[in-house]
Scaffold this motif. Structure first.
Motif, PDB file in Angstrom:
ATOM      1  N   GLY A  84       0.808  -1.206   0.000  1.00 13.63           N
ATOM      2  CA  GLY A  84       0.000   0.000   0.000  1.00 13.63           C
ATOM      3  C   GLY A  84       0.844   1.260   0.000  1.00 13.63           C
ATOM      4  N   LEU A  85       1.983   1.193   0.676  1.00 14.14           N
ATOM      5  CA  LEU A  85       2.903   2.330   0.708  1.00 14.14           C
ATOM      6  C   LEU A  85       3.410   2.657  -0.688  1.00 14.14           C
ATOM      7  CD1 LEU A  85       4.760   4.351   2.227  1.00 14.14           C
ATOM      8  CD2 LEU A  85       6.416   2.487   2.404  1.00 14.14           C
ATOM      9  N   MET A  86       3.879   1.640  -1.403  1.00 11.52           N
ATOM     10  CA  MET A  86       4.425   1.881  -2.742  1.00 11.52           C
ATOM     11  C   MET A  86       3.339   2.323  -3.708  1.00 11.52           C
ATOM     12  SD  MET A  86       7.522   1.579  -2.158  1.00 11.52           S
ATOM     13  CE  MET A  86       8.164   1.812  -3.822  1.00 11.52           C
ATOM     14  N   LYS A  87       2.118   1.838  -3.513  1.00 15.35           N
ATOM     15  CA  LYS A  87       1.009   2.288  -4.355  1.00 15.35           C
ATOM     16  C   LYS A  87       0.725   3.761  -4.098  1.00 15.35           C
ATOM     17  CE  LYS A  87      -3.798   1.279  -5.552  1.00 15.35           C
ATOM     18  NZ  LYS A  87      -4.976   0.391  -5.289  1.00 15.35           N
ATOM     19  N   ALA A  88       0.744   4.166  -2.809  1.00 17.73           N
ATOM     20  CA  ALA A  88       0.499   5.563  -2.460  1.00 17.73           C
ATOM     21  C   ALA A  88       1.592   6.476  -3.007  1.00 17.73           C
ATOM     22  CB  ALA A  88       0.408   5.709  -0.941  1.00 17.73           C
ATOM     23  N   LEU A  89       2.795   5.948  -3.153  1.00 16.86           N
ATOM     24  CA  LEU A  89       3.907   6.729  -3.691  1.00 16.86           C
ATOM     25  C   LEU A  89       3.908   6.770  -5.215  1.00 16.86           C
ATOM     26  CD1 LEU A  89       6.815   5.602  -1.325  1.00 16.86           C
ATOM     27  CD2 LEU A  89       5.572   7.768  -1.281  1.00 16.86           C
ATOM     28  N   GLY A  90       2.975   6.022  -5.821  1.00 15.79           N
ATOM     29  CA  GLY A  90       2.881   6.026  -7.274  1.00 15.79           C
ATOM     30  C   GLY A  90       3.687   4.949  -7.958  1.00 15.79           C
ATOM     31  N   HIS A  91       4.090   3.903  -7.208  1.00 15.15           N
ATOM     32  CA  HIS A  91       4.891   2.812  -7.777  1.00 15.15           C
ATOM     33  C   HIS A  91       4.315   1.464  -7.352  1.00 15.15           C
ATOM     34  CE1 HIS A  91       7.869   5.828  -8.930  1.00 15.15           C
ATOM     35  NE2 HIS A  91       7.718   6.329  -7.732  1.00 15.15           N
ATOM     36  N   PRO A  92       3.081   1.166  -7.756  1.00 14.09           N
ATOM     37  CA  PRO A  92       2.443  -0.083  -7.337  1.00 14.09           C
ATOM     38  C   PRO A  92       3.211  -1.296  -7.862  1.00 14.09           C
ATOM     39  CG  PRO A  92       1.223   0.966  -9.118  1.00 14.09           C
ATOM     40  CD  PRO A  92       2.242   1.950  -8.676  1.00 14.09           C
ATOM     41  N   GLY A  93       3.286  -2.312  -7.003  1.00 14.53           N
ATOM     42  CA  GLY A  93       3.947  -3.557  -7.402  1.00 14.53           C
ATOM     43  C   GLY A  93       5.445  -3.561  -7.174  1.00 14.53           C
ATOM     44  N   MET A  94       6.044  -2.447  -6.807  1.00  9.91           N
ATOM     45  CA  MET A  94       7.492  -2.377  -6.586  1.00  9.91           C
ATOM     46  C   MET A  94       7.808  -2.704  -5.134  1.00  9.91           C
ATOM     47  SD  MET A  94      10.110   0.850  -7.150  1.00  9.91           S
ATOM     48  CE  MET A  94       9.963   0.803  -8.947  1.00  9.91           C
ATOM     49  N   HIS A  95       8.852  -3.500  -4.920  1.00 12.29           N
ATOM     50  CA  HIS A  95       9.300  -3.810  -3.568  1.00 12.29           C
ATOM     51  C   HIS A  95       9.969  -2.560  -2.981  1.00 12.29           C
ATOM     52  CE1 HIS A  95      11.259  -5.849  -0.207  1.00 12.29           C
ATOM     53  NE2 HIS A  95      10.549  -6.931  -0.503  1.00 12.29           N
ATOM     54  N   PRO A  96       9.675  -2.194  -1.729  1.00 11.37           N
ATOM     55  CA  PRO A  96      10.200  -0.942  -1.176  1.00 11.37           C
ATOM     56  C   PRO A  96      11.656  -1.002  -0.713  1.00 11.37           C
ATOM     57  CG  PRO A  96       8.880  -2.041   0.473  1.00 11.37           C
ATOM     58  CD  PRO A  96       8.738  -2.852  -0.785  1.00 11.37           C
ATOM     59  N   GLU A  97      12.194  -2.211  -0.554  1.00 17.61           N
ATOM     60  CA  GLU A  97      13.543  -2.315   0.014  1.00 17.61           C
ATOM     61  C   GLU A  97      14.587  -1.655  -0.882  1.00 17.61           C
ATOM     62  OE1 GLU A  97      15.258  -2.307   2.845  1.00 17.61           O
ATOM     63  OE2 GLU A  97      14.154  -4.145   3.328  1.00 17.61           O
TER      64      GLU A  97
END
Length: 350
Positions: free
Chosen positions: A150-163
Motif C-alpha cells: 500500500g505504501l508503494m502504491k500511495a507513492l505512485g509505484h504499485p507492485g514495486m518492492h520498497p527495500e
C-alpha cells in the motif's frame, strides 16, 4: 450703555496644538518602542502555528494563548506599516525569548518557518526506516496504516518492492508534512543517484540492470562500515558473479531470516534455503536487503580491480577486512580472526 468686547481666548489654539503634538509624540514613541521591544511572556520552545484561512486577529489570539502579550491596536498598526495583513504565510514559527513584534511579523510575511529534519541511515532496511518514521515528530503519520504494498502504491509505484528504494540522507520538512512526502523525496533521490551510478558504470560488469546494481550496493553497504573498503568488497562479489561462484554473504541470510534473527547465525541458518540465502542459491538476492548510500552505489558500479575472492574481518575492532585470492589463504585468515576474537574476550592473565 456700551459693553466691553469679550477678550478672545487666543491662548487656546496654541495649547491645543501643543497638546496634540505631545500626544502624537507619545503615541509614536510608544509605537516604536512596542515594535522593537521583545514580546513579554515568551518561553523557550514556544511556537506559533499559522494555518490556512487564519485572519490577523486569529493569529493574535493564538499569540495570547501561549502567554504572550498582544495589544491589538499596536499589532494592527505595525501590521499595516509592514504590509503583513493578508500576507501571513502558513507554517510554524519560533517564539523564542527576545523575539520582537517586528521580527515575528517579518518572519510570517517571508515564511521563515521552523524546519525539522529526518535522517535515513545508510544500511537501514525498510522495517527500520518505517519504525523511525513512526517515531519522528512532528511528522504527520499518513503512512502508518499502510502495508509495504500500500505504501508503494500511495507513492505512485504499485507492485514495486520498497527495500533499498530510499536514499540515505537528511530530509528537511515542516510541521504539517507527512511520511509520504518525505518518502517521495527519498525515492526520487535514490532513483536519480542510481541512474547516475548506472550511467557511468564500469565496462563488462556482470550486472544486467540498475536494479541488480542496487541489490549489490545494498550488500556492500551491509558488509562494511569502512568507506574506503567498499570498492574492494564490491570487487570480490563482482568476480564471484563473473565466474559463477556463490556470493555466500551473511547479511543476505540475516535478511531472509526476518524477525527470526536474534543476533547470531547458526549452521542451520546457512543451510536453510530462502530466496535470500546466498549460500544455497546462485547470484544476487531477488531484492536489495537495505538502503545503500551514494558511496555503496558507486562501489557497486565501479568495483576495485584485483583477484581477491574472499574476505574476513581482521578482528582488531577496526571494522576492516583481510582480502585473499585462494581458499587456503582465506582459511588461514579466518583462523587468525578466531584467535584474535577469543583473545579479546578471554579474561586477563594475572
Amino acid at each position: 450703555m456700551s459693553r466691553k468686547p469679550k477678550r478672545r481666548a487666543g491662548w487656546l489654539f496654541p495649547f491645543v496644538l501643543l497638546l496634540a503634538a505631545a500626544t502624537g509624540y507619545w503615541a509614536v514613541t510608544r509605537y516604536l518602542g512596542f515594535a522593537d521591544t521583545p514580546i513579554a511572556g515568551l518561553h523557550a520552545g514556544d511556537t506559533l502555528q499559522v494555518e490556512q484561512g487564519d485572519s490577523f486577529a486569529t493569529v493574535l489570539g493564538k499569540l495570547k494563548a501561549v502567554g504572550a502579550q498582544a495589544h491589538v491596536l499596536e499589532w494592527q498598526a505595525l501590521g499595516r506599516q509592514l504590509g503583513v495583513a493578508g500576507k501571513l504565510q502558513v507554517g510554524e514559527y519560533a517564539l523564542e525569548p527576545g523575539t520582537t513584534p517586528r521580527m515575528l511579523l517579518m518572519r510570517m510575511r517571508e515564511g521563515k518557518v521552523i524546519s525539522h529534519r529526518f535522517t535515513i541511515v545508510e544500511g537501514w532496511n525498510i522495517r527500520e526506516l518505517r519504525a523511525a518514521l513512526g517515531r519522528a515528530q512532528p511528522l504527520r503519520h499518513d503512512a502508518a496504516k499502510l502495508d509495504d504494498a500500500g505504501l508503494m502504491k500511495a507513492l505512485g509505484h504499485p507492485g514495486m518492492h520498497p527495500e533499498g528504494r530510499f536514499l540515505p540522507e537528511t530530509y528537511v520538512y515542516t510541521r504539517g508534512d507527512g511520511e509520504l512526502a518525505v518518502l517521495r523525496r527519498a525515492f526520487d533521490a535514490m532513483s536519480l543517484a542510481l541512474a547516475e551510478a548506472w550511467k557511468t558504470r564500469a565496462a563488462d560488469l556482470p550486472l544486467q540492470s540498475p536494479e541488480q546494481a542496487l541489490a549489490l550496493a545494498s550488500i556492500v553497504e551491509k558488509e562494511t562500515g569502512v568507506a574506503e573498503e567498499r570498492p574492494a568488497i564490491a570487487g570480490v562479489f563482482v568476480r564471484r558473479l563473473r565466474i559463477g561462484m556463490r556470493l555466500q554473504t551473511d547479511p543476505t541470510v540475516i535478511y531472509g531470516m526476518g524477525a527470526a534473527y536474534a543476533g547470531n547465525i547458526h549452521k542451520a541458518d546457512l543451510l536453510a534455503d530462502t530466496p535470500y540465502n546466498t549460500y544455497t542459491r546462485m547470484g544476487l538476492p531477488p531484492t536489495p536487503i537495505a538502503m545503500p548510500g551514494r558511496a555503496a552505489l558507486q562501489a557497486a558500479t565501479h568495483p576495485a580491480a584485483g583477484d581477491a575472492l574472499y574476505f574476513v574481518a581482521v578482528g582488531d575492532g577496526s571494522g576492516r577486512h583481510v582480502f585473499t585470492s585462494s581458499l587456503a589463504e582465506h582459511e588461514a585468515a579466518v583462523r587468525q580472526y578466531i584467535q584474535r576474537y577469543r583473545a579479546a574476550r578471554s579474561p586477563a592473565t594475572p
